[in-house]
Design a protein around this motif. Structure first.
Motif, mmCIF file in Angstrom:
data_model
loop_
_atom_site.group_PDB
_atom_site.id
_atom_site.type_symbol
_atom_site.label_atom_id
_atom_site.label_comp_id
_atom_site.label_asym_id
_atom_site.label_seq_id
_atom_site.Cartn_x
_atom_site.Cartn_y
_atom_site.Cartn_z
ATOM 1 N N PRO A 37 0.782 -1.242 0.000
ATOM 2 C CA PRO A 37 0.000 0.000 0.000
ATOM 3 C C PRO A 37 0.810 1.286 0.000
ATOM 4 O O PRO A 37 0.418 2.251 -0.673
ATOM 5 N N SER A 71 -0.222 -7.496 -5.403
ATOM 6 C CA SER A 71 -1.072 -6.320 -5.517
ATOM 7 C C SER A 71 -1.470 -6.021 -6.960
ATOM 8 O O SER A 71 -0.640 -6.100 -7.869
ATOM 9 N N ARG A 96 -1.973 -3.141 -7.808
ATOM 10 C CA ARG A 96 -1.401 -1.820 -8.061
ATOM 11 C C ARG A 96 -0.377 -1.853 -9.199
ATOM 12 O O ARG A 96 -0.092 -0.830 -9.823
ATOM 13 N N ARG A 134 -4.100 -7.670 4.346
ATOM 14 C CA ARG A 134 -4.126 -6.352 3.710
ATOM 15 C C ARG A 134 -3.677 -6.392 2.253
ATOM 16 O O ARG A 134 -3.389 -5.348 1.658
#
Length: 355
Positions: A139, A167, A169, A206
């Motif tokens: 994150p 991720s 991302r 997470r």
């Protein structure tokens, strides 16, 4: 009340290997602490700036297909309970437990250091791996953008790289990765441990959901980027039944390759994992550990080269047979062209012009 995002470790255990101070709570009111003082405040994530002298880490392990890597961050907020990098936090007098996933370190000068190292006259090019220790797209990358800066240097110099992440991302950087992939310079591996949202939220609290990661695989593949799926780790009696389904979904999303690794529990990871089992899967904790020990020669962990990534015994062989059969069925791992090292050009600019 706002819902608290969970953490992975259930305890903040210290390390006996480095004689970290052991803090034991005491007092007659401990059992009533929450009623007297209220619930403890949420555990917040902190980021400390680290300025290393070098950014390339070297290894000579026969178990991994690269000899150099970059880790933009220390610690990882994804909080995967099985993470083999957790013990590295003990070197900083921090716990491999909750500290590892909440007290993070960022290296904002990573791209600058990389540029200098690639400009050295004696540098010999070979693929650089990102995401070998902690996730380069965890994150905090959304704010710090250190991984993106590193990709900029690698793209500028035509340097091959391989990324591993949990991720989605990573799709943010398709604008850099797709042109590199078209020149044979980039691959991305997305790690997906389970398709069960409840299990994934427990084991990797997470990290993005499995469906978001599969969507990332599809976007990467559609952009022409060779995309792998890593089923790592396989946790016996918790996620092993999903191997065939995971491979089917990976192939459907456009992945070309896949691999798996049985769960590893080095150093402080083993007691953290046992505590996690007792909290989340108490009814099968004994069974899980018994199978893991059968994979690891009777121990919680096997540190030996050649067997540590594969496991041993009947369980390991069964996992291999199932995995390879599923890959053949869905057309994965048919070809694996190497990354191109012949296009590399040392970086330009002040540091490159010194030589």
């Amino acid at each position: 009340m706002a819902r608290r995002t969970p953490r992975g470790a259930t305890v903040n255990a210290t390390s006996a290997r480095f004689a970290l101070p052991q803090v034991m709570p005491d007092g007659d009111w401990l059992d009533m602490q929450d009623q007297v003082d209220g619930a403890p405040p949420p555990l917040r994530t902190s980021v400390t700036v680290e300025r290393p002298r070098t950014i390339l880490s070297r290894n000579s392990s026969p178990d991994v297909p690269f000899d150099r890597s970059i880790n933009p961050y220390r610690g990882c907020e994804h909080g995967c309970i099985y993470c083999f990098a957790r013990p590295s936090h003990a070197y900083h007098d921090l716990s491999p437990g909750l500290d590892f996933e909440s007290r993070l370190f960022a290296k904002p000068n990573a791209a600058e250091l990389l540029r200098g190292e690639l400009a050295r006259p004696g540098y010999r090019v070979a693929p650089i791996a990102l995401g070998t220790n902690t996730d380069p797209y965890q994150p905090i990358e959304g704010e710090w953008r250190i991984t993106r800066d590193i990709l900029g240097v690698l793209a500028e110099t035509n340097h091959p790289l391989a990324i591993t992440t949990k991720s989605d991302r990573v799709v943010r950087d398709i604008d850099i990765l797709a042109p590199m992939a078209a020149r044979g310079l980039a691959t991305v591996c997305v790690s997906i441990t389970s398709l069960d949202a409840r299990v994934a939220r427990t084991v990797e609290p997470r990290a993005p959901t499995p469906e978001r990661r599969l969507a990332a695989v599809a976007k990467l593949a559609a952009a022409g980027i060779p995309t792998y799926v890593s089923i790592a780790p396989v946790i016996p009696a918790i996620t092993d039944h999903e191997i065939e389904h995971l491979i089917a979904r990976a192939a459907e999303a456009g992945a070309r390759h896949a691999f798996f690794i049985p769960v590893r529990l080095p150093h402080e990871v083993a007691p953290l994992f046992r505590a996690w089992l007792d909290t989340h899967f108490p009814e099968r904790a004994g069974k899980v550990m018994a199978i893991i020990q059968s994979l690891r020669g009777g121990r919680d962990n096997d540190p030996d080269f050649f067997t540590r990534m594969r496991g041993q015994g009947p369980w390991a062989e069964l996992l291999r047979v199932r995995f390879h059969r599923a890959c053949r069925l869905h057309g994965l791992n048919r070809d694996r062209p190497p990354l191109d090292t012949g296009q590399f050009r040392p970086p330009s600019g002040p540091q490159g012009e010194l030589f």
